[in-house]
Design a protein around this motif. Structure first.
Motif, PDB file in Angstrom:
ATOM      1  N   THR A  80       0.831  -1.212   0.000  1.00 29.25           N
ATOM      2  CA  THR A  80       0.000   0.000   0.000  1.00 29.25           C
ATOM      3  C   THR A  80       0.861   1.256   0.000  1.00 29.25           C
ATOM      4  O   THR A  80       0.632   2.174  -0.802  1.00 29.25           O
ATOM      5  N   LEU A  81       1.869   1.307   0.867  1.00 30.46           N
ATOM      6  CA  LEU A  81       2.746   2.468   0.918  1.00 30.46           C
ATOM      7  C   LEU A  81       3.481   2.662  -0.403  1.00 30.46           C
ATOM      8  O   LEU A  81       3.532   3.775  -0.944  1.00 30.46           O
ATOM      9  N   GLY A  82       4.030   1.574  -0.936  1.00 31.76           N
ATOM     10  CA  GLY A  82       4.753   1.679  -2.209  1.00 31.76           C
ATOM     11  C   GLY A  82       3.856   2.112  -3.338  1.00 31.76           C
ATOM     12  O   GLY A  82       4.233   2.967  -4.163  1.00 31.76           O
ATOM     13  N   THR A  86       4.300   5.724  -5.483  1.00 26.15           N
ATOM     14  CA  THR A  86       4.541   5.710  -6.931  1.00 26.15           C
ATOM     15  C   THR A  86       3.361   6.305  -7.692  1.00 26.15           C
ATOM     16  O   THR A  86       3.548   6.999  -8.696  1.00 26.15           O
ATOM     17  N   SER A  87       2.157   6.061  -7.213  1.00 24.39           N
ATOM     18  CA  SER A  87       0.966   6.579  -7.904  1.00 24.39           C
ATOM     19  C   SER A  87       0.854   8.094  -7.761  1.00 24.39           C
ATOM     20  O   SER A  87       0.464   8.784  -8.715  1.00 24.39           O
ATOM     21  N   PHE A 148      -1.705   1.308 -12.252  1.00 29.60           N
ATOM     22  CA  PHE A 148      -2.144   2.455 -13.049  1.00 29.60           C
ATOM     23  C   PHE A 148      -3.591   2.826 -12.744  1.00 29.60           C
ATOM     24  O   PHE A 148      -3.995   3.964 -12.981  1.00 29.60           O
ATOM     25  N   PHE A 149      -4.364   1.905 -12.202  1.00 27.98           N
ATOM     26  CA  PHE A 149      -5.717   2.263 -11.769  1.00 27.98           C
ATOM     27  C   PHE A 149      -5.653   3.331 -10.685  1.00 27.98           C
ATOM     28  O   PHE A 149      -6.410   4.304 -10.704  1.00 27.98           O
ATOM     29  N   THR A 150      -4.732   3.154  -9.737  1.00 28.53           N
ATOM     30  CA  THR A 150      -4.551   4.156  -8.691  1.00 28.53           C
ATOM     31  C   THR A 150      -4.034   5.462  -9.276  1.00 28.53           C
ATOM     32  O   THR A 150      -4.459   6.549  -8.867  1.00 28.53           O
ATOM     33  N   VAL A 151      -3.120   5.376 -10.236  1.00 29.84           N
ATOM     34  CA  VAL A 151      -2.608   6.572 -10.909  1.00 29.84           C
ATOM     35  C   VAL A 151      -3.745   7.323 -11.590  1.00 29.84           C
ATOM     36  O   VAL A 151      -3.857   8.552 -11.496  1.00 29.84           O
TER      37      VAL A 151
END
Length: 273
Positions: A80-82, A86-87, A148-151
């Motif tokens: 989760t943190l990573g 990144t996102s 990429f969904f989070t992005v």
């Protein structure tokens, strides 16, 4: 009168939906308190004659659940943190920065969301196997440090922040890094909280990938550990449901405390409906 009837109908539909959603959880708790005979009764028994709380103790002792719990916590927190870090960085680049090929890159990565996750199981397994990471935390964590969904969700939220705020910060001498962490992230905390909770729930409940890349209890997570109650002799449903309750409760508590942020974050990201 028409408005009152429509509201009553809406409440009835919502209540029915809530009951349908709660039925599996109620059945799980009911089964976890039954005897082995009551679990296979036809017609089914909703309320056991005697509540067997000892099923929870037996379930906890049937497998090294404390080890599974620690593994699940470590994997969930690190992934989760990573993924959030990144996102945030990628979403900021796509939302506020101008660079050559930005639109093409965004469209390309957006297209990767159409690839079923099952198609990536074999390539990821082969890659991690060559890196000698099978049955380690690395195998459970590395493939999920970016999404990429989070992005996409965070990009939608970051774009909702007016560019005038970004330019004003630049005029005041703020760097892109400073604007991101001091201004943009605090302004988008509801969206970030929403994707954080969704990622934590997804990581906590992951089953297929941990099952493939773990061979023994040293690296297995809680969902995989539930297999301990299914043997060649059959399934001990009362113990399985008791153990499932252990697995589900942390995420239910997390959701209840943060549900308002999830709703607000999803609304801001434009993914309503």
């Amino acid at each position: 009168m028409k408005k009152t009837m429509s509201q009553v109908l809406l409440y009835v539909i919502v209540s029915l939906g809530a009951i349908i959603m709660l039925l599996p959880f109620l059945w799980m708790i009911s089964t976890s308190l039954k005897t082995s005979t009551e679990t296979i009764k036809i017609p089914p028994i909703w309320i056991p004659k005697v509540l067997r709380w000892a099923n929870y103790v037996e379930a906890f002792k049937a497998a090294p659940f404390m080890r599974y719990f620690v593994n699940s916590v470590v994997v969930t927190l690190v992934t989760t943190l990573g993924q959030i870090v990144t996102s945030i960085l990628a979403a900021f680049a796509f939302a506020k920065l101008n660079f050559h090929g930005k639109n093409f890159l965004f469209s390309f990565f957006l297209g990767t969301m159409m690839i079923p996750g099952e198609m990536l199981l074999i390539p990821n397994f082969v890659t991690l196997s060559k890196m000698h990471l099978i049955n380690t935390y690395g195998a459970l964590i590395l493939p999920y440090l970016a999404s990429f969904f989070t992005v996409f969700m965070l990009k939608q939220s970051f774009q909702a922040v007016p560019d005038s705020i970004y330019f004003a910060a630049k005029i005041d001498g703020a760097s892109d890094w400073g604007f991101l962490w001091r201004i943009l992230v605090p302004m988008s905390k509801s969206s970030i909280t929403a994707v954080t909770v969704l990622q934590m729930i997804g990581s906590w409940n992951a089953f297929m990938w941990p099952l493939i890349v773990t061979n023994d209890a040293t690296a297995r997570t809680l969902p995989v550990g539930l297999q301990a109650f299914t043997t060649d002799a059959g399934t001990e449903y009362q113990l399985l449901m008791a153990a499932s309750t252990f697995v589900i409760i942390p995420m239910v508590i997390l959701y209840l405390f943060l549900q308002k942020y999830i709703i607000a974050g999803i609304s801001k990201s434009g993914l309503k409906g």
